[in-house]
Design an enzyme around this catalytic site. Sequence first.
Site, PDB file in Angstrom:
ATOM      1  N   GLY A 258       0.856  -1.193   0.000  1.00 38.25           N
ATOM      2  CA  GLY A 258       0.000   0.000   0.000  1.00 38.25           C
ATOM      3  C   GLY A 258       0.884   1.232   0.000  1.00 38.25           C
ATOM      4  O   GLY A 258       1.315   1.693  -1.064  1.00 38.25           O
ATOM      5  N   SER A 259       1.221   1.720   1.204  1.00 35.12           N
ATOM      6  CA  SER A 259       2.133   2.870   1.287  1.00 35.12           C
ATOM      7  C   SER A 259       3.505   2.515   0.715  1.00 35.12           C
ATOM      8  O   SER A 259       4.141   3.333   0.058  1.00 35.12           O
ATOM      9  CB  SER A 259       2.284   3.308   2.750  1.00 35.12           C
TER      10      SER A 259
ATOM     11  N   ILE B  54      -8.740  -0.885  -6.360  1.00 34.05           N
ATOM     12  CA  ILE B  54      -8.586  -0.167  -7.628  1.00 34.05           C
ATOM     13  C   ILE B  54      -9.848   0.623  -7.965  1.00 34.05           C
ATOM     14  O   ILE B  54     -10.916   0.043  -8.208  1.00 34.05           O
ATOM     15  CB  ILE B  54      -8.198  -1.134  -8.782  1.00 34.05           C
TER      16      ILE B  54
ATOM     17  N   GLY C  61      -1.895  13.515  -9.620  1.00 37.92           N
ATOM     18  CA  GLY C  61      -3.107  12.996  -8.983  1.00 37.92           C
ATOM     19  C   GLY C  61      -3.339  13.625  -7.619  1.00 37.92           C
ATOM     20  O   GLY C  61      -4.475  13.879  -7.227  1.00 37.92           O
TER      21      GLY C  61
ATOM     22  N   PHE D 269     -25.422  20.682  11.997  1.00 35.04           N
ATOM     23  CA  PHE D 269     -26.765  20.171  11.703  1.00 35.04           C
ATOM     24  C   PHE D 269     -27.362  19.437  12.917  1.00 35.04           C
ATOM     25  O   PHE D 269     -28.579  19.221  12.980  1.00 35.04           O
ATOM     26  CB  PHE D 269     -26.719  19.214  10.505  1.00 35.04           C
TER      27      PHE D 269
ATOM     28  N   GLY E 235     -28.614  16.494  15.279  1.00 35.96           N
ATOM     29  CA  GLY E 235     -29.173  15.142  15.084  1.00 35.96           C
ATOM     30  C   GLY E 235     -29.472  14.825  13.628  1.00 35.96           C
ATOM     31  O   GLY E 235     -29.117  13.748  13.131  1.00 35.96           O
TER      32      GLY E 235
ATOM     33  N   GLU F 199      -4.244   7.899  -2.936  1.00 31.10           N
ATOM     34  CA  GLU F 199      -3.130   8.544  -3.652  1.00 31.10           C
ATOM     35  C   GLU F 199      -2.018   8.965  -2.684  1.00 31.10           C
ATOM     36  O   GLU F 199      -1.436  10.039  -2.790  1.00 31.10           O
ATOM     37  CB  GLU F 199      -3.630   9.706  -4.508  1.00 31.10           C
TER      38      GLU F 199
ATOM     39  N   SER G 210      -1.422   8.071   1.620  1.00 32.30           N
ATOM     40  CA  SER G 210      -2.068   8.527   2.855  1.00 32.30           C
ATOM     41  C   SER G 210      -1.436   9.859   3.263  1.00 32.30           C
ATOM     42  O   SER G 210      -0.336  10.203   2.818  1.00 32.30           O
ATOM     43  CB  SER G 210      -1.858   7.495   3.971  1.00 32.30           C
TER      44      SER G 210
HETATM   45  N1  CAA Z   1       8.724  11.342  -9.987  1.00 38.08           N
HETATM   46  C1  CAA Z   1       9.670  10.618 -10.609  1.00 38.08           C
HETATM   47  N2  CAA Z   1      10.470   9.723  -9.956  1.00 38.08           N
HETATM   48  C2  CAA Z   1      10.251   9.571  -8.643  1.00 38.08           C
HETATM   49  C3  CAA Z   1       9.288  10.300  -7.926  1.00 38.08           C
HETATM   50  C4  CAA Z   1       8.498  11.217  -8.654  1.00 38.08           C
HETATM   51  N3  CAA Z   1       7.566  11.940  -8.052  1.00 38.08           N
HETATM   52  N4  CAA Z   1       9.289   9.913  -6.634  1.00 38.08           N
HETATM   53  C5  CAA Z   1      10.248   8.991  -6.522  1.00 38.08           C
HETATM   54  N5  CAA Z   1      10.829   8.778  -7.735  1.00 38.08           N
HETATM   55  C6  CAA Z   1      11.950   7.878  -8.035  1.00 38.08           C
HETATM   56  C7  CAA Z   1      13.133   8.188  -7.129  1.00 38.08           C
HETATM   57  O1  CAA Z   1      13.943   9.213  -7.685  1.00 38.08           O
HETATM   58  C8  CAA Z   1      13.862   6.868  -7.100  1.00 38.08           C
HETATM   59  O2  CAA Z   1      14.620   6.680  -8.274  1.00 38.08           O
HETATM   60  P1  CAA Z   1      16.250   6.632  -8.227  1.00 38.08           P
HETATM   61  O3  CAA Z   1      16.570   5.475  -7.315  1.00 38.08           O
HETATM   62  O4  CAA Z   1      16.627   6.407  -9.646  1.00 38.08           O
HETATM   63  O5  CAA Z   1      16.661   7.932  -7.666  1.00 38.08           O
HETATM   64  C9  CAA Z   1      12.722   5.850  -7.172  1.00 38.08           C
HETATM   65  O6  CAA Z   1      11.603   6.529  -7.735  1.00 38.08           O
HETATM   66  C10 CAA Z   1      12.362   5.309  -5.799  1.00 38.08           C
HETATM   67  O7  CAA Z   1      11.982   6.393  -4.983  1.00 38.08           O
HETATM   68  P2  CAA Z   1      12.040   6.341  -3.392  1.00 38.08           P
HETATM   69  O8  CAA Z   1      13.394   5.859  -2.984  1.00 38.08           O
HETATM   70  O9  CAA Z   1      11.584   7.655  -2.893  1.00 38.08           O
HETATM   71  O10 CAA Z   1      10.973   5.184  -3.096  1.00 38.08           O
HETATM   72  P3  CAA Z   1      10.393   4.645  -1.722  1.00 38.08           P
HETATM   73  O11 CAA Z   1      10.262   3.189  -1.799  1.00 38.08           O
HETATM   74  O12 CAA Z   1      11.109   5.235  -0.578  1.00 38.08           O
HETATM   75  O13 CAA Z   1       8.848   5.172  -1.764  1.00 38.08           O
HETATM   76  C11 CAA Z   1       7.021   6.637  -1.410  1.00 38.08           C
HETATM   77  C12 CAA Z   1       8.478   6.453  -1.857  1.00 38.08           C
HETATM   78  C13 CAA Z   1       6.849   8.148  -1.517  1.00 38.08           C
HETATM   79  C14 CAA Z   1       6.763   6.180   0.003  1.00 38.08           C
HETATM   80  C15 CAA Z   1       6.073   5.911  -2.409  1.00 38.08           C
HETATM   81  O14 CAA Z   1       6.144   4.517  -2.250  1.00 38.08           O
HETATM   82  C16 CAA Z   1       4.635   6.367  -2.276  1.00 38.08           C
HETATM   83  O15 CAA Z   1       4.264   7.420  -2.812  1.00 38.08           O
HETATM   84  N6  CAA Z   1       3.801   5.557  -1.559  1.00 38.08           N
HETATM   85  C17 CAA Z   1       2.360   5.805  -1.529  1.00 38.08           C
HETATM   86  C18 CAA Z   1       1.678   4.984  -2.595  1.00 38.08           C
HETATM   87  C19 CAA Z   1       0.493   5.670  -3.156  1.00 38.08           C
HETATM   88  O16 CAA Z   1       0.413   6.892  -3.259  1.00 38.08           O
HETATM   89  N7  CAA Z   1      -0.451   4.893  -3.603  1.00 38.08           N
HETATM   90  C20 CAA Z   1      -1.611   5.439  -4.241  1.00 38.08           C
HETATM   91  C21 CAA Z   1      -2.363   4.399  -4.968  1.00 38.08           C
HETATM   92  S1  CAA Z   1      -3.270   5.040  -6.325  1.00 38.08           S
HETATM   93  C22 CAA Z   1      -4.697   5.659  -5.722  1.00 38.08           C
HETATM   94  O17 CAA Z   1      -4.897   5.789  -4.556  1.00 38.08           O
HETATM   95  C23 CAA Z   1      -5.646   6.086  -6.761  1.00 38.08           C
HETATM   96  C24 CAA Z   1      -7.053   6.087  -6.281  1.00 38.08           C
HETATM   97  O18 CAA Z   1      -7.635   5.090  -6.007  1.00 38.08           O
HETATM   98  C25 CAA Z   1      -7.804   7.342  -6.202  1.00 38.08           C
END
Ligand code: CAA
Length: 377
Positions: free
Chosen positions: A126-127, A152, A236, A332, A334, A357, A359
């Site tokens: 997830g995260s 999804i 997003g 509002f 009750g 997108e 937490s």
């Molecule tokens: N743009 C481009 N590249 C990016 C980036 C960005 N915004 N953010 C990170 N990267 C790249 C990094 O540069 C890194 O690449 P390099 O190793 O080449 O430098 C690579 O991606 C890995 O990045 P991190 O080391 O930062 O990765 P991490 O494992 O520490 O994770 C995190 C980062 C921010 C925690 C990420 O996992 C995250 O955003 N988690 C939350 C997941 C999420 O948002 N899910 C949403 C699901 S979709 C949804 O919810 C839609 C819906 O239903 C409405």
Amino acid sequence: MNELQQEIQLQLEKYRLDKIEPTAEADDHAEKFRMEIFNELGELGFTGVTTSEDYDGTGLGYQDLCVVLSELSKSSVSYAVTISVSSMVQGIFSQFANEQQKKKYLPALATGQEIGAFGLTESSAGSDAASLKTTAKKVDGGYILNGSKMFITSGSIASTFIVMARTGGEGAKGISAFIVRNDASGFSVGKKEKKMGWKVSPTTELIFENCFVADENLLAQEGMGFKIAMAALDRGRITIGSIAVGLAERALEESLKYSLERKQFKQEIFNFQGLQFMMADMATELEASRLLVNESARLFDENKNNQKLACMAKLKATDTAMKVTTDGVQIFGGVGYTSEYPMERFMRDAKVLQIVEGSNQIQRLVIARNLQKQYSI
Ligand code: CAA
């Protein structure tokens, strides 16, 4: 707001009041998504706002998309989020797809004939999205996908999915992004979630059992999948913020109107300073959220993407929507807790905005990482 944005807002206000608002409560109860509404929103140019006119989109910017989503969210967060995620998918195509892929998939999405969905999350990822386990094994002419996706948005109503799967080793670099159609062999839609809110928007599991995806459906190159997903979430997160702003605005409007009508102790309850202060805070937080969302969208439109600001906008606006809708129920009293008034639906619809997108804890993590980079020597 510029003239065009005012026009968009007026047109959409009329549409939502005519076509969405009258059945909003009943559809929420029945968990009924109406494809004809999405198609009509497409005909009006609202399902492909940021996609280029070369691919039948409206060719506008993220500030304009935010106006659309905020206005729509005043009646239905569910339709707004369907457009938000489908627009995010179109954003991925626009940024990372080749010409052939854009021509093949973008027009139907941009015009609202089809819906796009984003497949990143899994039950154990997830995260920590980079730990996803769905595999894509290279075979002659394509890849075989195995695994499943969870939570999804639009899972059962979308036709085109962007699916992140593992083509390499552990971690972010082993992930690739694929275009998967809903009629692909080995692909199926799993269980539909019973949710607290967003009831009109179906959230499902996706299942891949030896699902064949042709080489031509790989986006960019192998190993680019995580970056594609993160870049898409940068956009997003702004649009989720704009949905929160629209929802909070409606909740505040309803609270004000109600408090100016409802009488207790021989006067309108608005007269009580306890409620006045509550609504002054609601309005202030709402304006602060709107400014953050607008500014992050403006920077995006000017190709000065600011990831930190996008996360701040999502964090502030969605926490505000939760607070404002919760306070709305309180004002509002009750009846706010019953489905006689829409406030309880607004409160239910607000909650997951703090989770999807990324937490709000993940938004803080990304903001802090940006601060660290900014201040490290
Ligand atoms: N743009 C481009 N590249 C990016 C980036 C960005 N915004 N953010 C990170 N990267 C790249 C990094 O540069 C890194 O690449 P390099 O190793 O080449 O430098 C690579 O991606 C890995 O990045 P991190 O080391 O930062 O990765 P991490 O494992 O520490 O994770 C995190 C980062 C921010 C925690 C990420 O996992 C995250 O955003 N988690 C939350 C997941 C999420 O948002 N899910 C949403 C699901 S979709 C949804 O919810 C839609 C819906 O239903 C409405």
